[in-house]
Design a protein around this motif. Structure first.
Motif, short mmCIF file in Angstrom:
data_model
loop_
_atom_site.label_atom_id
_atom_site.label_comp_id
_atom_site.label_asym_id
_atom_site.label_seq_id
_atom_site.Cartn_x
_atom_site.Cartn_y
_atom_site.Cartn_z
N ALA A 1 -33.18 49.77 -26.68
CA ALA A 1 -34.16 48.68 -26.56
C ALA A 1 -34.09 47.75 -27.78
N ILE A 2 -33.99 48.33 -28.98
CA ILE A 2 -33.93 47.52 -30.19
C ILE A 2 -32.65 46.68 -30.22
N SER A 3 -31.53 47.29 -29.88
CA SER A 3 -30.27 46.55 -29.92
C SER A 3 -30.22 45.50 -28.81
N ALA A 4 -30.86 45.76 -27.68
CA ALA A 4 -30.93 44.74 -26.63
C ALA A 4 -31.71 43.52 -27.12
N LEU A 5 -32.82 43.77 -27.82
CA LEU A 5 -33.58 42.66 -28.38
C LEU A 5 -32.76 41.89 -29.41
N ALA A 6 -31.96 42.63 -30.20
CA ALA A 6 -31.10 41.96 -31.19
C ALA A 6 -30.06 41.09 -30.49
N GLY A 7 -29.47 41.61 -29.41
CA GLY A 7 -28.48 40.83 -28.67
C GLY A 7 -29.08 39.59 -28.04
N ILE A 8 -30.26 39.72 -27.46
CA ILE A 8 -30.93 38.57 -26.85
C ILE A 8 -31.30 37.54 -27.92
N GLY A 9 -31.80 38.02 -29.07
CA GLY A 9 -32.13 37.10 -30.16
C GLY A 9 -30.91 36.36 -30.67
N TYR A 10 -29.78 37.07 -30.82
CA TYR A 10 -28.54 36.42 -31.28
C TYR A 10 -28.06 35.40 -30.25
N THR A 11 -28.22 35.72 -28.98
CA THR A 11 -27.82 34.78 -27.92
C THR A 11 -28.66 33.51 -28.01
N LEU A 12 -29.96 33.64 -28.18
CA LEU A 12 -30.83 32.47 -28.30
C LEU A 12 -30.54 31.69 -29.58
N LEU A 13 -30.25 32.42 -30.65
CA LEU A 13 -29.96 31.77 -31.93
C LEU A 13 -28.71 30.90 -31.85
N THR A 14 -27.69 31.38 -31.17
CA THR A 14 -26.41 30.66 -31.11
C THR A 14 -26.36 29.64 -29.99
N GLY A 15 -27.50 29.32 -29.40
CA GLY A 15 -27.54 28.22 -28.44
C GLY A 15 -27.64 28.62 -26.99
N ALA A 16 -27.55 29.91 -26.69
CA ALA A 16 -27.67 30.41 -25.31
C ALA A 16 -26.74 29.66 -24.37
N GLU A 17 -25.48 29.45 -24.80
CA GLU A 17 -24.50 28.87 -23.90
C GLU A 17 -24.15 29.88 -22.82
N VAL A 18 -23.59 29.38 -21.72
CA VAL A 18 -23.31 30.25 -20.58
C VAL A 18 -22.40 31.43 -20.96
N PRO A 19 -21.30 31.26 -21.73
CA PRO A 19 -20.49 32.43 -22.09
C PRO A 19 -21.27 33.47 -22.88
N THR A 20 -22.16 33.00 -23.77
CA THR A 20 -22.94 33.95 -24.57
C THR A 20 -23.95 34.68 -23.70
N VAL A 21 -24.62 33.95 -22.81
CA VAL A 21 -25.57 34.59 -21.90
C VAL A 21 -24.86 35.61 -21.03
N ARG A 22 -23.69 35.24 -20.54
CA ARG A 22 -22.92 36.17 -19.71
C ARG A 22 -22.58 37.44 -20.49
N SER A 23 -22.15 37.29 -21.72
CA SER A 23 -21.82 38.46 -22.54
C SER A 23 -23.05 39.30 -22.82
N CYS A 24 -24.17 38.64 -23.07
CA CYS A 24 -25.42 39.36 -23.34
C CYS A 24 -25.84 40.18 -22.13
#
Length: 736
Positions: free
Chosen positions: A333-356
């Protein structure tokens, strides 16, 4: 036995022959020999995961919608698929032995129909009609997005305005010179500016990048540049948390690390690639390392994996939690939140959202004790992405990321690889050597999986990418990114200087690898445009190799072998004509590409070279001994096959004598001009003037078989095509 039937009598000691067998056995053998029964038996005993094939069928429907020309073809495709699904369900309804085949055919075809319908609905819902003609306008607009690109000496703004004539809200993208930048130009601000706008450009040549398609789904009606100063009418309110944090981190990183390492570190930390120089971008591309600059699966996975490991260890230090909670679930759960936060931080582009999405699914599988890396997980992630953004299927980012993951899973699930990596008693050097060999093999397999995709979209590929990635991926994953994270953490207490120095050193090594690899002889392989059918064979073979199990998966090598032969035997086009008629390129006359004009545009030069499959540079026709050029025209004779082709090309739009032009046209097989030519100009085969090019777009011509490919054929009657109102579009004309 029934009446009238007798059991055959066989004397003692004699062998029972086929003639002595009951006829019922012959009937059973004939029944089992039918194709349907064999297919059903094969599906029943295959032992593979069926869910990924449903996503493949869904994706095939999306892909076919892009490949077919227009509404008539789309409706016909869905009707044929529905009729086949219904027929299969009804015909095999009473054949219990063929239940697997009936379910497979029906569900796959229904998923295919859903794919066609879904992308059609998506296109109609989000597509934005492009500006009809270029124009200069003064607009009042609100800034939706600010994209900093200091390496290109510009700032890019995405604007929403109602001042383009129809009063409707329109989304445009404009470039602002860097010397006109203002800190007030940020999201939410209202500005007034004079802008020069153009409709989103279609490909200049068949097989080129289709920005018009991208703009259609991103709702851009026009792109252009700002003329003069920008007036801020209303300052924006406070930036969103993630936008402000992204820009703060990017600026902070570049202030701590100067030069190219700082620009790359900013890309890793915040997703801001705008400061990376063109030379470094090209070196990373030719070395096969561009994926390291784009925030995608590697970066998100590294963040999530590091957070999961640290969270698991730190939570284990708390006895109360360790005794009462499932630590893997909490760490996930903690690492999922970290991944989602990193995705939002880096602009939430489609490739990043897909990877997340994929990484979160892996965490979920780990938390519930399931296999974390499986084709079903990949299928679920792909289905989610295609539901949200079905248009990404035809882009290289989607294809490359999912192909790489599938190649890794297929390789590591193979029985020989499992045996190779199985735990055993061995020394530390042998264990390390085994892992290094596996890393090299994985890099080679990924490179082979991505090669057709790279060649199809970019027409060039780095040959030594697998070797470069063997060093670069571990360097970035285990050294550069952790050092950047530690440096940012230590900066909170003012102790990040030494860590930044180490991070910069690691990024210098990364750049050295990229430039060294890209500079080697033969580092880049260029090929002409790959046909859609050839690419489809590569994809089909790769999916078959990956998704089936056992020896039957080796059948996937057959379409790959056929596609490889087709690629290697693909001839270069003899003539390339851009959509405006200004640029004409001729191949087959030495290592250089002959060009009607010497262009200063890197974009045009790269397009001509890449789509011709040549890397020898451009040579102006006026400097070539085989041409005769005046101020107004160039005449060239080309020997192709068993005949000579005489080509007349206009060099400018100035008026000439109509009688003299008509006489010159009669002597030419092909006439090319960027202006309208009079009807008296009648060449023997083709007149590619302004009138024709407005209907066809750019042309690719092969003289041996007299084949003409056009941008209009490639775009069909889709909403983003500027040629859809003209001549009839062949549905599958250039499939192969």
């Amino acid at each position: 036995m029934g009446r009238g039937q007798q059991t055959p009598i066989v004397p003692m000691g004699e062998r029972l022959t086929d003639a002595a067998l009951p006829r019922t056995h012959w009937r059973k053998r004939a029944q089992l020999s039918s194709l349907g029964d064999y297919a059903d038996t094969f599906l029943a005993n295959a032992g593979f995961d069926r869910a990924p094939w449903l996503v493949v069928a869904f994706a095939a429907g999306i892909a076919l919608w892009f490949g077919l020309s227009g509404p008539v073809a789309w409706v016909c495709a869905t009707l044929i698929a529905f009729i086949c699904a219904s027929a299969g369900w009804l015909v095999w309804a009473k054949k219990i032995a063929r239940n697997h085949l009936r379910l497979a055919v029906t569900t796959l075809l229904l998923c295919f129909i859903f794919g066609v319908a879904w992308i059609w609905i998506r296109s109609e819902m989000v597509g934005a009609e492009a500006l009809k003609n270029p124009q200069i306008a003064t607009v009042k607009a609100r800034i939706l997005e600010r994209i900093e690109q200091p390496a290109a000496d510009r700032l890019r703004l995405v604007l929403a305005t109602r001042d383009l004539g129809d009063g409707q809200a329109s989304k445009i993208r404009v470039n602002v010179p860097l010397d006109k930048d203002d800190p007030a130009l940020r999201e939410g601000a209202v500005i007034r500016a004079q802008v020069r706008l153009m409709p989103p450009a279609p490909p200049a040549l068949p097989g080129g990048y289709d920005f018009a398609r991208t703009a259609w789904f991103q709702r851009f009606v026009a792109t252009g540049s700002v003329l003069g100063d920008v007036t801020v009418l209303k300052n924006s309110r406070k930036l969103s948390f993630f936008k402000g944090l992204q820009r703060f981190i990017s600026g902070h990183v570049r202030s701590r690390l100067e030069g190219a390492p700082g620009h790359i570190a900013a890309a890793f930390a915040s997703g801001d690639r705008g400061a990376i120089s063109e030379a470094d971008e090209d070196a990373m591309r030719d070395a096969g390392l561009t994926h390291l600059l784009s925030i995608s699966g590697l970066h998100v996975s590294a963040i999530i994996a590091a957070t999961y490991f640290l969270a698991l260890k730190l939570l284990g230090l708390v006895p109360w939690l360790a005794l009462r909670c499932r630590l893997p679930l909490l760490a996930a759960a903690i690492s999922a939140l970290a991944g989602i936060g990193y995705t939002l931080l880096t602009g939430a582009e489609v490739p990043t959202v897909r990877s997340c999405i994929g990484a979160v699914l892996v965490l979920l599988a780990l938390a519930i004790g399931r296999e974390p890396l499986s084709f079903r997980m990949v299928a679920v992630a792909a289905f989610v992405v295609l539901l949200l953004w079905p248009e990404t299927l035809v882009g290289p980012s989607f294809q490359m990321s999912f192909s790489a993951v599938m190649a890794i899973i297929a390789l590591h699930s193979a029985a020989p690889i499992r045996r190779f990596l199985a735990p055993r008693e061995e020394s530390w050097p042998v264990w390390m050597g085994r892992r290094v060999a596996m890393l090299l093999l994985t890099g080679i397999v990924i490179e082979l999986a991505l090669m057709p995709i790279v060649l199809f979209h970019f027409h060039r590929a780095g040959v030594y990418g697998a070797l470069a990635n063997v060093i670069a991926i571990p360097l970035v994953t285990f050294i550069s990114m952790p050092l950047i994270a530690l440096a940012l953490l230590f900066d909170l207490v003012g102790l990040g200087g030494p860590v930044w120095w180490c991070a910069g050193l690691s990024l210098d090594v990364l750049l050295a690898i990229a430039h060294f690899t890209a500079g080697q002889p033969g580092a880049v392989k260029m090929l002409p445009v790959m046909g859609t059918g050839t690419f489809a064979l590569f994809i089909l073979g790769g999916l078959w190799l990956g998704l089936w199990r056992g020896r039957v998966r080796l059948l996937g090598s057959a379409p790959i072998a056929v596609a490889t032969i087709m690629v290697l035997s693909t001839p270069r086009p003899d003539l390339l004509i851009t959509g405006d008629g200004r640029h004409v390129a001729i191949t087959g006359e030495g290592e250089h590409l002959l060009s009607l004009r010497d262009t200063r545009s890197d974009y045009t030069r790269d397009n001509l070279l890449e789509l011709s499959g040549m890397d020898g540079g451009l040579r102006p026709l006026a400097n070539w001994p085989g041409s005769e050029c005046s101020r107004d025209f160039c005449v060239v004779s080309l020997r192709r096959g068993d005949r000579d082709w005489h080509i007349l090309m206009a060099r400018n739009r100035e008026q000439v004598s109509e009688r003299g032009l008509a006489a010159a046209c009669e002597r030419a097989d092909i006439v090319i001009a960027s202006r309208f030519l009079p009807r008296s100009c009648r060449p023997r085969w083709l007149k590619a003037d302004r009138r024709m090019l407005l209907q066809t777009g750019g042309l690719s011509i092969s003289l041996d078989d007299r084949t003409i490919r056009s941008v209009a054929d490639m775009q069909g009657q889709h909403g983003w095509s500027p040629y859809r109102s003209h001549a009839e579009r062949p549905v599958m004309k250039s499939l192969f």
